[in-house]
Design a protein around this motif. Sequence first.
Motif, mmCIF file in Angstrom:
data_model
loop_
_atom_site.group_PDB
_atom_site.id
_atom_site.type_symbol
_atom_site.label_atom_id
_atom_site.label_comp_id
_atom_site.label_asym_id
_atom_site.label_seq_id
_atom_site.Cartn_x
_atom_site.Cartn_y
_atom_site.Cartn_z
ATOM 1 N N GLY A 14 87.097 -14.809 83.051
ATOM 2 C CA GLY A 14 86.351 -14.893 84.303
ATOM 3 C C GLY A 14 86.736 -13.792 85.275
ATOM 4 N N ASN A 15 86.611 -14.093 86.552
ATOM 5 C CA ASN A 15 86.784 -13.065 87.595
ATOM 6 C C ASN A 15 88.171 -12.431 87.596
ATOM 7 N N MET A 16 89.217 -13.279 87.486
ATOM 8 C CA MET A 16 90.571 -12.712 87.599
ATOM 9 C C MET A 16 90.967 -11.962 86.345
ATOM 10 N N TYR A 47 94.128 -12.714 77.035
ATOM 11 C CA TYR A 47 93.664 -13.476 78.197
ATOM 12 C C TYR A 47 92.971 -14.758 77.746
ATOM 13 N N VAL A 48 93.510 -15.898 78.167
ATOM 14 C CA VAL A 48 92.837 -17.176 77.916
ATOM 15 C C VAL A 48 91.927 -17.399 79.114
ATOM 16 N N GLY A 49 90.656 -17.081 78.936
ATOM 17 C CA GLY A 49 89.725 -17.069 80.071
ATOM 18 C C GLY A 49 89.320 -15.638 80.352
ATOM 19 N N ASP A 67 87.105 -17.397 75.737
ATOM 20 C CA ASP A 67 86.374 -18.111 76.794
ATOM 21 C C ASP A 67 85.975 -19.468 76.239
ATOM 22 N N SER A 68 85.160 -20.208 77.005
ATOM 23 C CA SER A 68 84.780 -21.528 76.480
ATOM 24 C C SER A 68 83.358 -21.516 75.955
ATOM 25 N N GLY A 69 82.864 -20.316 75.632
ATOM 26 C CA GLY A 69 81.549 -20.234 75.004
ATOM 27 C C GLY A 69 80.517 -19.466 75.795
ATOM 28 N N SER A 70 80.902 -18.930 76.954
ATOM 29 C CA SER A 70 79.919 -18.219 77.793
ATOM 30 C C SER A 70 79.562 -16.835 77.256
ATOM 31 N N LYS A 102 90.942 -22.098 84.504
ATOM 32 C CA LYS A 102 91.120 -22.893 85.720
ATOM 33 C C LYS A 102 92.378 -23.759 85.594
ATOM 34 N N PRO A 103 93.061 -23.997 86.722
ATOM 35 C CA PRO A 103 94.318 -24.759 86.660
ATOM 36 C C PRO A 103 94.179 -26.108 85.942
ATOM 37 N N ALA A 104 93.096 -26.823 86.192
ATOM 38 C CA ALA A 104 92.957 -28.173 85.630
ATOM 39 C C ALA A 104 92.829 -28.161 84.107
HETATM 40 N N1 LIG Z 1 89.570 -15.320 91.380
HETATM 41 C C1 LIG Z 1 90.647 -14.942 92.046
HETATM 42 O O1 LIG Z 1 90.584 -14.157 92.997
HETATM 43 C C2 LIG Z 1 92.014 -15.461 91.630
HETATM 44 C C3 LIG Z 1 93.153 -14.951 92.265
HETATM 45 C C4 LIG Z 1 94.410 -15.378 91.820
HETATM 46 C C5 LIG Z 1 94.524 -16.327 90.806
HETATM 47 N N2 LIG Z 1 93.401 -16.832 90.251
HETATM 48 C C6 LIG Z 1 93.557 -17.823 89.185
HETATM 49 O O2 LIG Z 1 92.976 -17.309 88.014
HETATM 50 C C7 LIG Z 1 92.451 -18.372 87.223
HETATM 51 C C8 LIG Z 1 91.022 -18.032 86.838
HETATM 52 O O3 LIG Z 1 90.238 -17.929 88.010
HETATM 53 P P1 LIG Z 1 88.820 -17.218 87.969
HETATM 54 O O4 LIG Z 1 88.395 -17.071 89.373
HETATM 55 O O5 LIG Z 1 88.892 -16.015 87.081
HETATM 56 O O6 LIG Z 1 87.954 -18.369 87.235
HETATM 57 P P2 LIG Z 1 86.573 -18.222 86.434
HETATM 58 O O7 LIG Z 1 85.851 -16.988 86.863
HETATM 59 O O8 LIG Z 1 85.913 -19.545 86.548
HETATM 60 O O9 LIG Z 1 87.048 -18.002 84.906
HETATM 61 C C9 LIG Z 1 87.621 -19.048 84.157
HETATM 62 C C10 LIG Z 1 87.578 -18.628 82.698
HETATM 63 O O10 LIG Z 1 88.253 -19.625 81.928
HETATM 64 C C11 LIG Z 1 87.491 -19.782 80.729
HETATM 65 N N3 LIG Z 1 87.799 -21.019 80.019
HETATM 66 C C12 LIG Z 1 87.477 -22.295 80.346
HETATM 67 N N4 LIG Z 1 87.894 -23.139 79.370
HETATM 68 C C13 LIG Z 1 88.476 -22.379 78.410
HETATM 69 C C14 LIG Z 1 89.060 -22.656 77.161
HETATM 70 N N5 LIG Z 1 89.175 -23.904 76.697
HETATM 71 N N6 LIG Z 1 89.540 -21.629 76.436
HETATM 72 C C15 LIG Z 1 89.454 -20.348 76.882
HETATM 73 N N7 LIG Z 1 88.898 -20.020 78.068
HETATM 74 C C16 LIG Z 1 88.415 -21.022 78.823
HETATM 75 C C17 LIG Z 1 86.073 -19.735 81.217
HETATM 76 O O11 LIG Z 1 85.217 -19.573 80.092
HETATM 77 P P3 LIG Z 1 83.622 -19.356 80.251
HETATM 78 O O12 LIG Z 1 83.472 -17.905 80.625
HETATM 79 O O13 LIG Z 1 83.122 -19.696 78.895
HETATM 80 O O14 LIG Z 1 83.156 -20.291 81.337
HETATM 81 C C18 LIG Z 1 86.140 -18.527 82.131
HETATM 82 O O15 LIG Z 1 85.992 -17.332 81.409
HETATM 83 C C19 LIG Z 1 92.554 -19.661 88.048
HETATM 84 O O16 LIG Z 1 93.619 -20.446 87.558
HETATM 85 C C20 LIG Z 1 92.845 -19.172 89.450
HETATM 86 O O17 LIG Z 1 93.708 -20.067 90.156
HETATM 87 C C21 LIG Z 1 92.149 -16.413 90.619
#
Ligand SMILES: NC(=O)c1ccc[n+]([C@@H]2O[C@H](COP(=O)([O-])OP(=O)(O)OC[C@H]3O[C@@H](n4cnc5c(N)ncnc54)[C@H](OP(=O)(O)O)[C@@H]3O)[C@@H](O)[C@H]2O)c1
Length: 242
Positions: free
Chosen positions: A9-11, A5-7, A27-30, A63-65
């Motif tokens: 977070g919540n998903m 998993y790259v990331g 993650d990005s350091g959290s 995140k998408p961006a």
């Molecule tokens: N949440 C939902 O219900 C849901 C549903 C369907 C799809 N999605 C999709 O899932 C994706 C994630 O959403 P989310 O809600 O889980 O977001 P989130 O909670 O903000 O998690 C984003 C994660 O990405 C990590 N990240 C950022 N830069 C990174 C890097 N350079 N290398 C590795 N990891 C990095 C962040 O690291 P840190 O922990 O260090 O900040 C964080 O762990 C999005 O694209 C969203 O469109 C989400």
Amino acid sequence: MTLGYVGAGNMARALAIGFGEPALFSDSGSGRAAALAELVGGEAVATNSELAKRADVVVLAHKPAQLATIAPELSGAEVVLSLLGGVTLEQVAAAIPGASVTRAMPNTAVAVRKGVTCVCGAEELDALLEAVGRVVRLPERLIDAATAVSGVAPAYVALIAEAWVDAAVGQGIPAAQAAELVSASLSGAAALLEERGMDTLGVRREVTSPGGMTARGLRVLERAGLRSAFSDAAAAVVGSAK
Ligand SMILES: NC(=O)c1ccc[n+]([C@@H]2O[C@H](COP(=O)([O-])OP(=O)(O)OC[C@H]3O[C@@H](n4cnc5c(N)ncnc54)[C@H](OP(=O)(O)O)[C@@H]3O)[C@@H](O)[C@H]2O)c1
């Protein structure tokens, strides 16, 4: 099969808990990657490129961006599962050349294996995703619309449940019992609708005696704009993905 998993977070958390298998996380350091590895097993890896080398399936859960900056670190990844809202298969394939890409829009109910995931692109991960709920294949042009339906669903249902419990408390029912009534009503009504093939009118008619209490309640919900609220919310979600 090792997922990376790259990331974290919540998903990523919801999916990793639902699969219940050790995995790789970044993650990005959290520190959330290490916390998740602690919870479900596996490992937090130092870099995305290490993750891409070691994982059988790379899950884009950032995140998408962030795709433009992260993708170059994932070169060599063979199988990619993209969860990125509003990012097309073509964009992911162009960013990670040579990878077989599946685009998926799950919801957080995958954590309890009752999710629904809308999928397009490569089919090789459908069976994997079925372990955490239903998989619905859709043409890519409808994935944003599906996000406005099932992706957002846990948040919508949580809001509805909260309002419903408040209404019950307002009528004098203690909060704990109000929560139990609402929770059981939601799951019971969902099961009933499912068994009746989503015959919403039939189910409504059975509860609604002419001129009775339910009819009065339904009239208030209609007058308050329930239908247009759902329709406007869907348009707002889809509009924000463009
Ligand atoms: N949440 C939902 O219900 C849901 C549903 C369907 C799809 N999605 C999709 O899932 C994706 C994630 O959403 P989310 O809600 O889980 O977001 P989130 O909670 O903000 O998690 C984003 C994660 O990405 C990590 N990240 C950022 N830069 C990174 C890097 N350079 N290398 C590795 N990891 C990095 C962040 O690291 P840190 O922990 O260090 O900040 C964080 O762990 C999005 O694209 C969203 O469109 C989400």
